[in-house]
Scaffold this motif. Sequence first.
Motif, PDB file in Angstrom:
ATOM      1  N   ALA A 159      -0.383   5.975  10.996  1.00 32.14           N
ATOM      2  CA  ALA A 159      -0.199   6.881  12.137  1.00 32.14           C
ATOM      3  C   ALA A 159      -1.095   8.111  12.004  1.00 32.14           C
ATOM      4  N   GLU A 160      -1.238   8.827  13.110  1.00 30.65           N
ATOM      5  CA  GLU A 160      -2.096  10.006  13.170  1.00 30.65           C
ATOM      6  C   GLU A 160      -1.363  11.228  12.639  1.00 30.65           C
ATOM      7  N   TYR A 161      -2.105  12.055  11.889  1.00 33.86           N
ATOM      8  CA  TYR A 161      -1.536  13.293  11.368  1.00 33.86           C
ATOM      9  C   TYR A 161      -1.461  14.337  12.470  1.00 33.86           C
ATOM     10  N   GLY A 162      -0.478  15.236  12.326  1.00 36.78           N
ATOM     11  CA  GLY A 162      -0.305  16.303  13.301  1.00 36.78           C
ATOM     12  C   GLY A 162       0.511  15.899  14.509  1.00 36.78           C
ATOM     13  N   LYS A 163       1.008  14.652  14.515  1.00 35.38           N
ATOM     14  CA  LYS A 163       1.803  14.178  15.654  1.00 35.38           C
ATOM     15  C   LYS A 163       3.253  13.947  15.230  1.00 35.38           C
ATOM     16  N   GLU A 164       4.110  13.937  16.263  1.00 32.69           N
ATOM     17  CA  GLU A 164       5.535  13.692  16.036  1.00 32.69           C
ATOM     18  C   GLU A 164       5.885  12.295  16.550  1.00 32.69           C
ATOM     19  N   TYR A 165       6.702  11.581  15.789  1.00 30.29           N
ATOM     20  CA  TYR A 165       7.084  10.216  16.134  1.00 30.29           C
ATOM     21  C   TYR A 165       8.604  10.094  16.139  1.00 30.29           C
ATOM     22  N   SER A 166       9.113   9.271  17.057  1.00 28.69           N
ATOM     23  CA  SER A 166      10.557   9.020  17.134  1.00 28.69           C
ATOM     24  C   SER A 166      10.826   7.548  16.869  1.00 28.69           C
ATOM     25  N   PHE A 167      11.879   7.295  16.106  1.00 28.32           N
ATOM     26  CA  PHE A 167      12.280   5.929  15.757  1.00 28.32           C
ATOM     27  C   PHE A 167      13.784   5.798  15.957  1.00 28.32           C
ATOM     28  N   LEU A 168      14.192   4.905  16.859  1.00 26.42           N
ATOM     29  CA  LEU A 168      15.611   4.630  17.058  1.00 26.42           C
ATOM     30  C   LEU A 168      15.941   3.362  16.275  1.00 26.42           C
ATOM     31  N   MET A 181       0.839  -1.191   0.000  1.00 28.55           N
ATOM     32  CA  MET A 181       0.000   0.000   0.000  1.00 28.55           C
ATOM     33  C   MET A 181       0.878   1.247   0.000  1.00 28.55           C
ATOM     34  N   VAL A 182       0.578   2.188  -0.885  1.00 31.27           N
ATOM     35  CA  VAL A 182       1.326   3.436  -0.967  1.00 31.27           C
ATOM     36  C   VAL A 182       0.409   4.574  -0.526  1.00 31.27           C
ATOM     37  N   LYS A 183       0.952   5.428   0.311  1.00 31.99           N
ATOM     38  CA  LYS A 183       0.215   6.605   0.782  1.00 31.99           C
ATOM     39  C   LYS A 183       1.176   7.789   0.696  1.00 31.99           C
ATOM     40  N   TRP A 184       0.703   8.877   0.136  1.00 29.06           N
ATOM     41  CA  TRP A 184       1.516  10.094   0.036  1.00 29.06           C
ATOM     42  C   TRP A 184       1.262  10.976   1.246  1.00 29.06           C
ATOM     43  N   VAL A 185       2.354  11.495   1.826  1.00 27.44           N
ATOM     44  CA  VAL A 185       2.246  12.316   3.031  1.00 27.44           C
ATOM     45  C   VAL A 185       3.190  13.510   2.953  1.00 27.44           C
ATOM     46  N   GLU A 186       2.888  14.484   3.784  1.00 26.82           N
ATOM     47  CA  GLU A 186       3.804  15.606   3.999  1.00 26.82           C
ATOM     48  C   GLU A 186       4.406  15.422   5.378  1.00 26.82           C
ATOM     49  N   ILE A 187       5.736  15.449   5.443  1.00 23.05           N
ATOM     50  CA  ILE A 187       6.432  15.254   6.716  1.00 23.05           C
ATOM     51  C   ILE A 187       7.517  16.310   6.905  1.00 23.05           C
ATOM     52  N   ARG A 190       0.275  15.694   7.090  1.00 19.55           N
ATOM     53  CA  ARG A 190      -1.009  15.474   6.441  1.00 19.55           C
ATOM     54  C   ARG A 190      -0.853  14.462   5.311  1.00 19.55           C
ATOM     55  N   GLU A 191      -1.986  13.926   4.860  1.00 22.31           N
ATOM     56  CA  GLU A 191      -1.990  13.083   3.670  1.00 22.31           C
ATOM     57  C   GLU A 191      -2.054  13.983   2.439  1.00 22.31           C
ATOM     58  N   VAL A 192      -1.380  13.567   1.371  1.00 19.97           N
ATOM     59  CA  VAL A 192      -1.350  14.339   0.134  1.00 19.97           C
ATOM     60  C   VAL A 192      -2.072  13.544  -0.945  1.00 19.97           C
ATOM     61  N   THR A 193      -3.083  14.159  -1.565  1.00 16.62           N
ATOM     62  CA  THR A 193      -3.818  13.498  -2.645  1.00 16.62           C
ATOM     63  C   THR A 193      -3.690  14.244  -3.966  1.00 16.62           C
ATOM     64  N   ASP A 194      -3.266  15.501  -3.932  1.00 16.22           N
ATOM     65  CA  ASP A 194      -3.163  16.322  -5.129  1.00 16.22           C
ATOM     66  C   ASP A 194      -2.025  15.836  -6.028  1.00 16.22           C
ATOM     67  N   LEU A 195      -2.337  15.604  -7.297  1.00 16.75           N
ATOM     68  CA  LEU A 195      -1.373  15.086  -8.260  1.00 16.75           C
ATOM     69  C   LEU A 195      -0.183  16.021  -8.451  1.00 16.75           C
ATOM     70  N   LYS A 196      -0.437  17.294  -8.545  1.00 11.52           N
ATOM     71  CA  LYS A 196       0.651  18.272  -8.723  1.00 11.52           C
ATOM     72  C   LYS A 196       1.604  18.238  -7.526  1.00 11.52           C
ATOM     73  N   GLU A 197       1.053  18.155  -6.318  1.00 12.11           N
ATOM     74  CA  GLU A 197       1.900  18.086  -5.121  1.00 12.11           C
ATOM     75  C   GLU A 197       2.753  16.818  -5.120  1.00 12.11           C
ATOM     76  N   LYS A 198       2.186  15.703  -5.579  1.00  7.86           N
ATOM     77  CA  LYS A 198       2.949  14.453  -5.650  1.00  7.86           C
ATOM     78  C   LYS A 198       4.122  14.587  -6.613  1.00  7.86           C
ATOM     79  N   VAL A 211       8.382  18.063   3.462  1.00  4.63           N
ATOM     80  CA  VAL A 211       8.698  17.196   2.331  1.00  4.63           C
ATOM     81  C   VAL A 211       7.466  16.360   1.996  1.00  4.63           C
ATOM     82  N   ILE A 212       7.153  16.258   0.708  1.00  2.00           N
ATOM     83  CA  ILE A 212       6.056  15.407   0.260  1.00  2.00           C
ATOM     84  C   ILE A 212       6.665  14.154  -0.341  1.00  2.00           C
TER      85      ILE A 212
END
Length: 192
Positions: free
Chosen positions: A46-55, A1-7, A127-135, A26-27
């Motif tokens: 994961a939930e949007y608007g939250k910060e996550y840490s990965f070691l 599964m592919v999902k586009w996001v802004e991080i 956030r999730e990105v669905t706009d083709l131009k943004e992708k 970054v998108i």
Amino acid sequence: MVKWVEIEYSIYDQDNRLLEKTNEPVIMPLGYNILNKEIEERLINAEYGKEYSFLLKRPFGERDPSLIKIIPISEFYKRNINPIPNLVVNVDNMVGIIRSVNSGRVIVDFNHPYAGKDLLYVIKLNREVTDLKEKILGILSITYNISKNNIDVNIDENNKKISINVKDLNLSKEQKEIIKNFIPEIKEYNIE
């Protein structure tokens, strides 16, 4: 599964030194392992608007001494490259960093810069990105390290055409195909 996001993200080494940080959001697609497979799998739901840490323990593997090469300086001069320490070079399709230059020899390290290091990734999932131009802007930006401000994208949905203008770069046919591989919904579009 592919999902586009802004991080937004920061990467720290085991001594808590900042190694890398986004200057702007970054998108990118999750599901192609651009970041790291383990991180992307956790972020996909994961939930949007939250910060996550990965070691991550040595995500780029151990340093490999066989990837440190001595290359005659003449090879660089043939390619019109003035070898200096810390210069990033591409030699026979391998990216390396020049570590030293002396006595007509250049020592190039082809290990990933983060090899042998435990890394802490701190990622804010905006956030999730669905706009083709943004992708399209996102994949060009992360793949070719181009600022989104230097890219102009126009989409003609009726004629199935996409025109992409990048400041100081003409996209090759291969680069246009890479864009299509990351964004399946534009496979039937002609990219100009």
